[in-house]
Structures are given as C-alpha cells and as structure tokens.
Design a protein around this motif. Structure first.
Motif, PDB file in Angstrom:
ATOM      1  N   ALA A   2       7.596  -7.289  -2.706  1.00 57.99           N
ATOM      2  CA  ALA A   2       7.431  -6.569  -1.440  1.00 57.99           C
ATOM      3  C   ALA A   2       8.061  -7.337  -0.286  1.00 57.99           C
ATOM      4  N   ALA A   3       7.942  -8.659  -0.297  1.00 51.72           N
ATOM      5  CA  ALA A   3       8.548  -9.477   0.757  1.00 51.72           C
ATOM      6  C   ALA A   3      10.067  -9.371   0.717  1.00 51.72           C
ATOM      7  N   ARG A   4      10.626  -9.376  -0.477  1.00 50.26           N
ATOM      8  CA  ARG A   4      12.081  -9.251  -0.599  1.00 50.26           C
ATOM      9  C   ARG A   4      12.549  -7.859  -0.171  1.00 50.26           C
ATOM     10  N   ASP A   5      11.743  -6.857  -0.482  1.00 49.35           N
ATOM     11  CA  ASP A   5      12.059  -5.487  -0.053  1.00 49.35           C
ATOM     12  C   ASP A   5      12.029  -5.399   1.466  1.00 49.35           C
ATOM     13  N   LEU A   6      11.044  -6.032   2.084  1.00 42.51           N
ATOM     14  CA  LEU A   6      10.929  -6.037   3.544  1.00 42.51           C
ATOM     15  C   LEU A   6      12.148  -6.692   4.181  1.00 42.51           C
ATOM     16  N   ALA A   7      12.551  -7.840   3.645  1.00 46.45           N
ATOM     17  CA  ALA A   7      13.696  -8.555   4.207  1.00 46.45           C
ATOM     18  C   ALA A   7      14.985  -7.760   4.023  1.00 46.45           C
ATOM     19  N   ALA A   8      15.163  -7.162   2.840  1.00 47.86           N
ATOM     20  CA  ALA A   8      16.385  -6.400   2.572  1.00 47.86           C
ATOM     21  C   ALA A   8      16.464  -5.149   3.432  1.00 47.86           C
ATOM     22  N   THR A   9      15.327  -4.477   3.609  1.00 47.17           N
ATOM     23  CA  THR A   9      15.310  -3.265   4.422  1.00 47.17           C
ATOM     24  C   THR A   9      15.597  -3.590   5.889  1.00 47.17           C
ATOM     25  N   ALA A  10      14.965  -4.633   6.395  1.00 52.21           N
ATOM     26  CA  ALA A  10      15.175  -5.023   7.796  1.00 52.21           C
ATOM     27  C   ALA A  10      16.595  -5.504   8.033  1.00 52.21           C
ATOM     28  N   ALA A  11      17.218  -6.084   7.008  1.00 52.92           N
ATOM     29  CA  ALA A  11      18.571  -6.626   7.169  1.00 52.92           C
ATOM     30  C   ALA A  11      19.594  -5.541   7.487  1.00 52.92           C
ATOM     31  N   GLU A  24       0.824  -1.210   0.000  1.00 58.66           N
ATOM     32  CA  GLU A  24       0.000   0.000   0.000  1.00 58.66           C
ATOM     33  C   GLU A  24       0.858   1.260   0.000  1.00 58.66           C
ATOM     34  N   ARG A  25       1.962   1.226   0.722  1.00 64.22           N
ATOM     35  CA  ARG A  25       2.787   2.426   0.879  1.00 64.22           C
ATOM     36  C   ARG A  25       3.916   2.496  -0.141  1.00 64.22           C
ATOM     37  N   GLY A  26       4.013   1.478  -0.966  1.00 62.79           N
ATOM     38  CA  GLY A  26       4.975   1.523  -2.055  1.00 62.79           C
ATOM     39  C   GLY A  26       6.401   1.205  -1.681  1.00 62.79           C
ATOM     40  N   GLY A  27       6.639   0.707  -0.505  1.00 63.71           N
ATOM     41  CA  GLY A  27       7.996   0.349  -0.094  1.00 63.71           C
ATOM     42  C   GLY A  27       8.037  -0.063   1.353  1.00 63.71           C
ATOM     43  N   ALA A  28       9.091  -0.784   1.714  1.00 61.48           N
ATOM     44  CA  ALA A  28       9.190  -1.323   3.068  1.00 61.48           C
ATOM     45  C   ALA A  28       9.779  -0.343   4.069  1.00 61.48           C
ATOM     46  N   GLY A  29      10.486   0.703   3.589  1.00 59.13           N
ATOM     47  CA  GLY A  29      11.170   1.614   4.500  1.00 59.13           C
ATOM     48  C   GLY A  29      10.298   2.203   5.584  1.00 59.13           C
ATOM     49  N   PRO A  30       9.180   2.874   5.231  1.00 62.98           N
ATOM     50  CA  PRO A  30       8.332   3.465   6.277  1.00 62.98           C
ATOM     51  C   PRO A  30       7.734   2.429   7.223  1.00 62.98           C
ATOM     52  N   VAL A  31       7.413   1.268   6.690  1.00 64.91           N
ATOM     53  CA  VAL A  31       6.796   0.224   7.517  1.00 64.91           C
ATOM     54  C   VAL A  31       7.793  -0.299   8.541  1.00 64.91           C
ATOM     55  N   VAL A  32       9.003  -0.596   8.095  1.00 64.58           N
ATOM     56  CA  VAL A  32      10.041  -1.085   9.005  1.00 64.58           C
ATOM     57  C   VAL A  32      10.378  -0.019  10.048  1.00 64.58           C
ATOM     58  N   GLU A  82       8.468   2.297  11.316  1.00 62.25           N
ATOM     59  CA  GLU A  82       7.415   2.387  12.332  1.00 62.25           C
ATOM     60  C   GLU A  82       7.439   1.186  13.270  1.00 62.25           C
ATOM     61  N   GLN A  83       7.723  -0.012  12.723  1.00 62.27           N
ATOM     62  CA  GLN A  83       7.820  -1.202  13.569  1.00 62.27           C
ATOM     63  C   GLN A  83       8.943  -1.041  14.589  1.00 62.27           C
ATOM     64  N   LEU A  84      10.093  -0.581  14.128  1.00 64.63           N
ATOM     65  CA  LEU A  84      11.239  -0.424  15.028  1.00 64.63           C
ATOM     66  C   LEU A  84      11.003   0.689  16.039  1.00 64.63           C
ATOM     67  N   ARG A  85      10.367   1.761  15.598  1.00 62.36           N
ATOM     68  CA  ARG A  85      10.089   2.867  16.512  1.00 62.36           C
ATOM     69  C   ARG A  85       9.163   2.436  17.631  1.00 62.36           C
TER      70      ARG A  85
END
Length: 421
Positions: free
Chosen positions: A342-351, A290-298, A300-303
């Motif tokens: 999106a799943a790969r973006d999430l994993a790469a961003t979190a890494a 929905e947000r077009g990328g994992a950066g903002p989601v990750v 907010e989770q970490l915050r």
C-alpha cells in the motif's frame, strides 16, 4: 594605538565592514555570532576578518528584506544576522545522513539503538550496552502517568514522565558530562517503562526495542519486527537542528538540566507540523488499505489542497535514507507485506502528480499499521529515540557560553510615548 596582528582587524574596522556601531558589534559577540580576542596590550578587541565577512554576507539578504535561511538554527538579530550553531553530532549532505561522520544507515544496520545513542553522545561505541531505569525514577514516572485522566495518550504520559522523573533525581542540576550521560542512560528506559504495557513482553532478554514493543501493540513480536523497531530508533536519534532540537539547545543554553531540556524538545514536538507527521501517514496508509488502492485517497488529498503525508522531505532531494533502510527491513516481515504494498502504491500514485519519495514517516506507518499499533505509535518511537539526540545537543551546548542564543526582537508596535491606558 596598539598594533594588531596582520591576520586580525580592530573593533572599528570590523564595525565598518559590517556597517554597524561598535555597540552592535559587541552585541553580536555576546550572542555568539562573532568571536573576539583581546588585543595585545589589553586595550580593545580584535576580530577574524574572514568571520566578519561571513557574517556580513549572511546579514545582507535580511537587510534587503529577503528571508534568511529557515534551517540556520537561530533567530535573526536587529541587523539581520543569524546565530550559527556549530555541531559535531549530525551531518545531512548529498542525501546522506551521518552521525559523527559515520553513515547512519550503516550504524543502524550493524548496531542497536543503545549502542548508536552511546556513539552519538561520546563518539565511542560500547558493544552490548543496555540502559536500565532506576526504581525511584520509574516509580515517580508511573505514578504521575497513572494520575492522568482517562483517555490520555502515550505522548501525554511521556511528557509527564519526564517531569516526574526529574523530581525523583536530586542530582539533576549536575551538568558535568558524566552526570548528564548518567541521566540520559536512566531517563530513556524510564520513559519506556512509564508507558502501560499493551501486550506480553517478548520472551527472552533484549534491548530497549524489546521493552518498547509491548507498549505499542498487543501483538507478540517476531525477531524481524523487533529488528525494524530497533533500526527505526537508531535512525531517529537525531536529524540536525529540527525545531524540537533547537528548542532543546535553547534550554541547554540557559543551563536547564537534562530533564528540562527533554521537556523543551517534547513541547516543540507537540505541534501538528513536527511530531504528528507519522500519525497522519498512519491514517492515510490505513485508508489506502481500507479502500483497496491509493487512487481515491490521493485524489481526495489533492482536492482538499493537502500534501500527501509520508512523501517528500525538504532536506533530501532524492530518497530519505532512513526510509530506504526501513523499507528493506520491512520486506523481511511477512505481516508487513500488505502495508508495504500500500505504501508503494501511495508513492507511485502520488508520483504522477509530484515526484516525491517516501520519507521515514511512511516507513513508520508501515510498521505501525502492520503491527496493529495506534496511530500515535510513530510519534512515541520518534520521541523515545530523539531524546538521545536532544541530550547529545545539550552536551554540546553546555560547553558553549551561557545564554548565547538571545535574538533581538524587531519592535513593530505603536511608537512611544503612548498615553496611559
């Protein structure tokens, strides 16, 4: 005093090595922590010194106040010992998953869910086996589900379906191996059949995945998507002594019938730390899309101080082998391309924060998001699949001494005698 065999030790010596009284030693025997053998001449018992020493090593950390192994499969006794559950069902070793010694990903690649379930139960592969639901069980399960309040989800229906199916089976208390296997082959398709269809069934005949698909989404299934669902079911049949599996074995230890064993497993699965992991991964992945990328989601989770769903697994240092196979199969599903990216973006961003690998929950989320399934779909798939594992562990536990998993509580209340309130 009767002489003991050279490779055995007496009750007194075993108690001395453990630093406990003989009464405590026999409590260990009754709880399955030690095996005893009648001494020659019929007076007293003898013990294997290696087994005594192994128990002593397990007891020492707890006696010193350290935590025991969290995945040992049993509760601690009054002297810090842990119940050891021997199993021939599943091994997790060196980032590999094995069902009865065979690589689970290889099984899920070559065979369907029902065939893998048969292998898990019997160690025999039955090519082309199909599970069918008896009409009395199916009717009872559907009637019970239809009586639930509006808005109840699929997990509510599964829990009620197990109980209702049990009431329609007068032979449920037969715990012989053949009877339990018959129950398993009937119960699993009954659970699927108790779920209301959301879409039209896939054309043609097929296995359980074919029947389950139309109860998870309105979208028609293609062969590649069905292959992913079938592989997911096969991979999720068991995963050693997870909380729900331990609950199922405790029920089987009390000689509960297979329906009650499955109910115990479903009860433990209902908590947020076990069964709902795939739903959290689904919602996170949907938000990334929905947000077009994992950066903002990750961020907010970490915050918020939260772990990122779908990443990491305490039993694997590297990749979750189940996720690796499912991601490979999902790569062959055109409709899953966006969710997979999106799943790969999430994993790469979190890494960048913590080197964690995708786990099976994230792979299930890719399937459920791309197929327009509800967030609870992953838990439904997990529950249907894991029913086979709970039955496999029940079959093992029925061969053990009844009620062997009886830990002793460490009382920490006010010392008696207290005045009558």
């Amino acid at each position: 005093m009767t002489d003991q065999p050279a490779d055995r030790i007496s009750t007194r010596e075993a108690a001395r090595r453990l630093g406990v009284k003989p009464e405590t030693l026999y409590a260990y025997v009754s709880r399955g922590l030690l095996a005893s053998r009648r001494a020659e001449g019929g007076r007293g018992s003898t013990f294997d010194p290696d087994e005594v020493e192994a128990l002593a090593r397990r007891a020492r950390p707890a006696a010193a106040g350290a935590d025991g192994p969290s995945d040992s499969g049993g509760g601690g006794g009054g002297n810090g010992a842990w119940v050891r559950i021997r199993t021939g069902v599943t091994l997790i070793e060196d980032d590999g998953l094995y069902f009865r010694g065979v690589d689970a990903t290889g099984l899920a690649t070559a065979y369907g869910f029902e065939e893998v379930a048969e292998w898990l139960w019997t160690g025999v592969l039955r090519r082309g086996v199909r599970f069918t639901a008896p009409q009395p069980l199916l009717k009872a399960a559907r009637s019970a589900g239809d009586a639930l309040p509006a808005g109840c989800g699929p997990m509510d229906r599964l829990r009620v379906a197990v109980i209702a199916a049990a009431t329609a089976d007068p032979l449920r208390f037969d715990l012989s191996e053949e009877a339990v296997l018959g129950t398993a082959r009937s119960l699993i398709p009954t659970l699927v059949g108790a779920l209301p269809p959301l879409g039209r069934p896939h054309s043609g005949e097929g296995g359980l995945a074919w029947r389950l698909w139309s109860r998870l989404t309105e979208r028609p299934a293609d062969e590649a998507s069905l292959r992913v669902l079938d592989a997911a079911l096969a991979l999720l049949v068991d995963h050693d002594l997870a909380a729900s599996t331990l609950a199922a074995r405790v029920a089987a230890s009390a000689r509960a019938h297979p329906y009650a064993v499955v109910s115990a497993g479903l009860g433990a699965l209902d908590g947020p730390l076990h069964g709902q992991a795939s739903a959290l991964a689904h919602r996170t992945l949907a938000e990334v899309l929905e947000r077009g990328g994992a950066g903002p989601v990750v961020a907010e989770q970490l915050r918020a101080g939260q772990r990122i769903p779908g990443l990491g697994h305490r039993l694997y240092q590297g990749e979750d082998p189940r996720a690796r196979l499912l991601f490979h199969l999902l790569g062959q599903v055109p409709a899953a391309s966006d969710a997979l990216a999106a799943a790969r973006d999430l994993a790469a961003t979190a890494a960048r924060h913590t080197p964690l690998h995708p786990n099976v929950d994230l792979a299930l989320a890719v399937l459920s998001v791309s197929a327009a399934m509800p967030a609870e779909a992953g838990e439904t798939v997990f529950s249907v699949a894991r029913t086979a594992g709970w039955i496999a562990h029940a079959l093992e536990e029925y061969q053990e001494r009844p009620l062997r998993m009886r830990p002793s509580g460490t009382y920490q209340g006010p010392p008696p005698p207290q005045p009558l309130p």
